[in-house]
Write a protein that holds these residues in place. Structure first.
Motif, PDB file in Angstrom:
ATOM      1  N   ALA A 122       0.875  -1.172   0.000  1.00  0.00           N
ATOM      2  CA  ALA A 122       0.000   0.000   0.000  1.00  0.00           C
ATOM      3  C   ALA A 122       0.906   1.213   0.000  1.00  0.00           C
ATOM      4  CB  ALA A 122      -0.899  -0.010   1.225  1.00  0.00           C
ATOM      5  N   ARG A 123       0.574   2.204  -0.820  1.00  0.00           N
ATOM      6  CA  ARG A 123       1.426   3.380  -0.993  1.00  0.00           C
ATOM      7  C   ARG A 123       0.646   4.650  -0.663  1.00  0.00           C
ATOM      8  NH1 ARG A 123       2.769   7.079  -5.411  1.00  0.00           N
ATOM      9  NH2 ARG A 123       5.017   7.549  -5.446  1.00  0.00           N
ATOM     10  N   MET A 124       1.204   5.452   0.243  1.00  0.00           N
ATOM     11  CA  MET A 124       0.628   6.759   0.541  1.00  0.00           C
ATOM     12  C   MET A 124       1.616   7.811   0.071  1.00  0.00           C
ATOM     13  SD  MET A 124      -2.044   8.350   1.789  1.00  0.00           S
ATOM     14  CE  MET A 124      -2.931   7.550   3.130  1.00  0.00           C
ATOM     15  N   ALA A 125       1.191   8.652  -0.869  1.00  0.00           N
ATOM     16  CA  ALA A 125       2.064   9.663  -1.457  1.00  0.00           C
ATOM     17  C   ALA A 125       1.562  11.059  -1.128  1.00  0.00           C
ATOM     18  CB  ALA A 125       2.137   9.480  -2.973  1.00  0.00           C
ATOM     19  N   LEU A 126       2.488  12.001  -1.072  1.00  0.00           N
ATOM     20  CA  LEU A 126       2.152  13.398  -0.873  1.00  0.00           C
ATOM     21  C   LEU A 126       2.021  14.084  -2.227  1.00  0.00           C
ATOM     22  CD1 LEU A 126       4.667  14.357   1.975  1.00  0.00           C
ATOM     23  CD2 LEU A 126       2.486  13.150   2.151  1.00  0.00           C
ATOM     24  N   VAL A 127       1.045  14.963  -2.334  1.00  0.00           N
ATOM     25  CA  VAL A 127       0.811  15.676  -3.587  1.00  0.00           C
ATOM     26  C   VAL A 127       0.746  17.174  -3.304  1.00  0.00           C
ATOM     27  CG1 VAL A 127      -0.704  15.996  -5.561  1.00  0.00           C
ATOM     28  CG2 VAL A 127      -0.473  13.733  -4.533  1.00  0.00           C
ATOM     29  N   LEU A 146       4.429  13.024   6.355  1.00  0.00           N
ATOM     30  CA  LEU A 146       4.533  11.581   6.183  1.00  0.00           C
ATOM     31  C   LEU A 146       4.569  10.888   7.542  1.00  0.00           C
ATOM     32  CD1 LEU A 146       4.524  10.132   3.490  1.00  0.00           C
ATOM     33  CD2 LEU A 146       6.973   9.783   3.704  1.00  0.00           C
ATOM     34  N   LYS A 147       5.259  11.508   8.512  1.00  0.00           N
ATOM     35  CA  LYS A 147       5.268  10.963   9.861  1.00  0.00           C
ATOM     36  C   LYS A 147       3.874  11.018  10.486  1.00  0.00           C
ATOM     37  CE  LYS A 147       8.090   9.607  12.108  1.00  0.00           C
ATOM     38  NZ  LYS A 147       8.502   8.188  12.319  1.00  0.00           N
ATOM     39  N   LEU A 148       3.123  12.058  10.178  1.00  0.00           N
ATOM     40  CA  LEU A 148       1.757  12.160  10.682  1.00  0.00           C
ATOM     41  C   LEU A 148       0.921  10.979  10.207  1.00  0.00           C
ATOM     42  CD1 LEU A 148      -0.618  13.731  11.999  1.00  0.00           C
ATOM     43  CD2 LEU A 148      -0.948  14.859   9.791  1.00  0.00           C
ATOM     44  N   PHE A 149       0.987  10.710   8.912  1.00  0.00           N
ATOM     45  CA  PHE A 149       0.240   9.567   8.373  1.00  0.00           C
ATOM     46  C   PHE A 149       0.671   8.267   9.047  1.00  0.00           C
ATOM     47  CE2 PHE A 149       1.178   5.969   5.582  1.00  0.00           C
ATOM     48  CZ  PHE A 149      -0.097   5.412   5.510  1.00  0.00           C
ATOM     49  N   ALA A 163      -1.736   5.951  11.424  1.00  0.00           N
ATOM     50  CA  ALA A 163      -2.074   4.615  10.949  1.00  0.00           C
ATOM     51  C   ALA A 163      -1.655   3.550  11.968  1.00  0.00           C
ATOM     52  CB  ALA A 163      -1.401   4.356   9.600  1.00  0.00           C
ATOM     53  N   SER A 164      -0.449   3.673  12.513  1.00  0.00           N
ATOM     54  CA  SER A 164       0.029   2.699  13.498  1.00  0.00           C
ATOM     55  C   SER A 164      -0.814   2.753  14.765  1.00  0.00           C
ATOM     56  CB  SER A 164       1.499   2.979  13.834  1.00  0.00           C
ATOM     57  OG  SER A 164       2.326   2.803  12.695  1.00  0.00           O
ATOM     58  N   TRP A 165      -1.152   3.969  15.204  1.00  0.00           N
ATOM     59  CA  TRP A 165      -1.949   4.106  16.423  1.00  0.00           C
ATOM     60  C   TRP A 165      -3.339   3.513  16.228  1.00  0.00           C
ATOM     61  CZ3 TRP A 165      -6.415   7.118  17.453  1.00  0.00           C
ATOM     62  CH2 TRP A 165      -6.792   7.150  18.797  1.00  0.00           C
ATOM     63  N   MET A 166      -3.923   3.719  15.077  1.00  0.00           N
ATOM     64  CA  MET A 166      -5.291   3.254  14.835  1.00  0.00           C
ATOM     65  C   MET A 166      -5.437   1.748  15.038  1.00  0.00           C
ATOM     66  SD  MET A 166      -7.757   5.401  13.941  1.00  0.00           S
ATOM     67  CE  MET A 166      -7.758   7.196  13.959  1.00  0.00           C
TER      68      MET A 166
END
Length: 337
Positions: A120-125, A142-145, A149-152
């Motif tokens: 799975a890829r999360m990219a900034l735009v 990117l650290k926020l994402f 995600a890890s906390w969730m």
């Protein structure tokens, strides 16, 4: 948490901020950071100090991304983001909501979430030029994402690959701790790849856990140990427990059930070597002690297994560009202002 960050993160945080009657010096002092570090070669601060500075700017500006974008994200934005994700059936649905949330809020920045084979890829735009420091914004968003995600799912999600749409910075050694995994610079987009299997994980957090999570932000997102996957982190954790009794390369290798040669080979594969890991750990512990305690310098030197204060002072100056006495003196002077 005995981890420090480059002053890059502090210096870049002040870029893009609106003109204010409050000088950067006052923000620094409120966070317990000596202003002399702004120009100190190789200066570093603790993660807690940086987090305190970040929170101070957020509160002062009423912008949870202080000066990053053309539109401020007012206080409570992050809370609403997390609340919108908590009742999702799994992480994949939650991350879809994450991207939609920012699409609604921001005109100049967003995220794109895609599936690519096993990843799975999360990219900034960027839809428009960013107001703040572009590199810092990419790093922190990117650290926020990754942190959310890890906390969730209440699981540490190991990054498989991080692509950075900027040149390799001089402080990139920090990435081994902040972005554990393969890192590539000068890429078309900044993006993080994770194992696709994590998307099926259910959301484990509830509203009652959210307050504590937000209170610690962004400190808990900076460094998460992946000792089960990265030998560098295993070595660091061993040193944290046994530096004075088992801090040589041979003793660490023996404790980790491998030869020194095997240890060196694996660390090289991760982009580092034993002495660098040991020095980074001792540097971080020293900075923590100098800025957050009144321990005598000789006691700090002994706790870090230096033969004497002179050896400690030479090493610390090599690591940070300043002597331990200068760090402590500057902190004391700052607190007196």
């Amino acid at each position: 948490m005995t981890v420090t960050v480059s002053m890059h993160f502090v210096n870049e945080l002040f870029k893009g901020l609106p003109n204010s009657s409050t000088s950067p010096t006052r923000y620094l002092e409120r966070a317990g950071i000596s202003p002399f570090l702004l120009s100190a070669p190789h200066g570093r601060v603790t993660v807690e100090q940086f987090a305190e500075l970040y929170r101070g700017l957020v509160n002062e500006l009423d912008d949870e991304t202080p000066g990053f974008f053309s539109r401020p994200l007012r206080g409570g934005t992050l809370k609403l983001l997390c609340l919108s994700m908590l009742d999702a059936p799994n992480l994949q649905v939650a991350l879809h909501r994450y991207t939609q949330f920012f699409r609604i809020l921001l005109d100049d920045f967003g995220y794109v979430f895609t599936l690519e084979g096993d990843f799975a890829r999360m990219a900034l735009v960027e839809h428009a030029p960013l107001l703040g420091s572009r590199t810092l914004i990419h790093e922190l968003m990117l650290k926020l994402f990754h942190g959310i995600a890890s906390w969730m799912i209440a699981r540490k999600i190991p990054p498989i690959l991080m692509e950075c749409a900027y040149p390799q910075p001089p402080y990139s050694a920090d990435y081994l701790y902040f972005y554990p995994g393969t890192v590539r610079f000068e890429q078309p987009q900044t993006a993080i790849y994770i194992d696709r299997d994590f998307l099926d994980h259910p959301i484990r957090q509830t509203k009652k856990h959210l307050g504590a999570f937000l209170k610690r932000a962004p400190a808990d997102w900076f460094y998460v140990s992946f000792a089960d996957r990265l030998l560098t982190h295993r070595v660091r954790e061993h040193l944290a427990r046994h530096l004075t009794t088992s801090g040589t390369v041979h003793s660490v290798a023996d404790a980790l059930h491998m030869s020194p040669r095997t240890l060196a080979r694996h660390l090289k594969r991760e982009g580092t070597h034993f002495q660098a890991v040991k020095d980074e750990y001792r540097r971080d512990v020293a900075i923590q002690a100098l800025t957050c305690s009144e321990k005598p310098l000789i006691s700090i030197a002994e706790a870090l297994s230096f033969e004497d204060l002179a050896c400690f002072s030479r090493a610390f100056k090599t690591w940070t560009g300043n002597s331990p006495a200068a760090y402590r003196k500057a902190r004391t002077a700052g607190n007196a202002l």
